[in-house]
Enzyme design. Sequence first.
Site, PDB file in Angstrom:
ATOM      1  N   GLU A   1      62.002  12.126  39.400  1.00 31.28           N
ATOM      2  CA  GLU A   1      62.938  11.564  38.425  1.00 31.28           C
ATOM      3  C   GLU A   1      62.775  10.045  38.484  1.00 31.28           C
ATOM      4  OE1 GLU A   1      64.365  13.307  36.376  1.00 31.28           O
ATOM      5  OE2 GLU A   1      64.581  15.304  37.247  1.00 31.28           O
TER       6      GLU A   1
ATOM      7  N   CYS B   1      69.042   5.037  35.330  1.00 26.42           N
ATOM      8  CA  CYS B   1      67.756   5.455  34.760  1.00 26.42           C
ATOM      9  C   CYS B   1      67.935   5.837  33.296  1.00 26.42           C
ATOM     10  CB  CYS B   1      67.144   6.591  35.561  1.00 26.42           C
ATOM     11  SG  CYS B   1      68.259   7.975  35.846  1.00 26.42           S
TER      12      CYS B   1
END
Length: 521
Positions: free
Chosen positions: A262, A296
């Site tokens: 990720e 993110c």
Amino acid sequence: MQALLKRLGLSADKPNAAGFAGEWVGSGETYDVTTPIDGTRIAAVAQVSEAEYEQIISRAHEAFKTWRMTPAPVRGEVVRQLGERLRAVKAELGMLVTLEMGKILPEGEGEVQEMIDICDFACGLSRQLYGLTMHSERPRHRMYEQWHPLGVVGIISAFNFPVAVWAWNSAVAAVCGDTTVWKPAPKTPLTAIACIRIAEQVCRDNNVDPAVFSLAHGPVDPIGERMIRDERIPLISATGSCAMGRHVGQVVAQRMGRTILELGGNNAIIVTPFADLDLATRAILFGSVGTAGQRCTSTRRVIAHQSVRDEVIKRLKSAYESVPIGDPRKPGTLMGPVVDNNAITKMTKAIQAVKAGGGKVHYGGDALSGPDYPGGLYVRPCIAEVDSKLDIVRDETFAPLLYVMGYGSGASSVSQAQALKDLEAAIETQNNVPQGLSSAIFSTNMLEVETFLSHAGSDCGIANANIGTSGAEIGGAFGGEKETGGGRESGSDSWKAYMRRQTNTINWSVDLPLAQGIQFG
């Protein structure tokens, strides 16, 4: 501060052991953890040595042998109780997240709520680890698949979500029958120690080996490197930068291990001529300013149709001017500090590149000083108007820096046919970056929305309509494409990444027919 730490099983005076293998260890280097809020010391941690790392992994591997044979619903009950313990200390743990990372208190408590939610989700999942039954081409044969626990899962988390990412992985992995070893970010080890202490007590109360949830906090080299190279860890789930993920992916692949990566996001929102601009402005503000632009899924780019671009910039500037910046513990604050001076340096360099490339800064980008901004880590969020072809736009600056760019014609009134044609170019602009995590479109036109969500639309792992890029729910699989890594965590069927699939065939006849009608002998 001392009362808060004590409530979470931490010491303000003595170094807190940062390794857990059913018992607490930490004879490595000791360092102070400070808060980005004002630079003051919170507590100290004692990292693990290489010998203690070996102890942690060996113990987690032994715990797996027992845990994998525990019925999945029983494993789910342990995770459910973990969620209940987290509920009891939500305020305290949320405050510690705020102290260590700097996000505002509602976001700190919101992150703890994510942990609670994923525990609830995983508990239900423990009774739904389904396999398929297939029809065999051979008479009196039965085919089916089943899912087995995988082993020890290594979890490497980043500073910006210091506890939620661990929970996303560990709660699901635990109900799947795996044990976990967590390497937290060096800036946020105290929240990790607090979480593992809570998990330890839950395990002991249920007569479960507490090494099901282990901790190994130490330097990237040697501890992190040993973890990703360790063949006893079949799966590494790593959250961080694209550069870090590229290294982790290559190393783990060389030993034929699995990864869930990720990594970075360079997330865009397309604002079309048919957008509700009030809704879009609110979503962009939260996505770009929330967590001081250190998610993110933070909104990095706004691709606005020329017919609404100036209005979008005007509204965003007004919204940015009203953002209260300061101590994230205080009510009403919407943006706290960035995590360190490196974040400020990168933001400053990116703004310089914008100006050098002919872009225009409409608001912010400057450092804030004075008694309301102690510690030197507060900045004014920045809005910069740029050309979509500018190189810096392809990079993710992990700070509150928003790029606004235009697309389409500048006509005040746009036909539906022209809007759809223009949208193709906007989607191409959105997709023309190395990352592919989150994306969104704001439009009240169904044709635009469906185009954006089609095979020819967004190439991101997350694509939204009339909501922003930030704020993913735990029920959906989370992750992205391209340099974002391709991994998926949390909801949907992402549990399959934490297990190994096995296809079984049972012959309940007295003959031995072969597949494909082969005759042998």
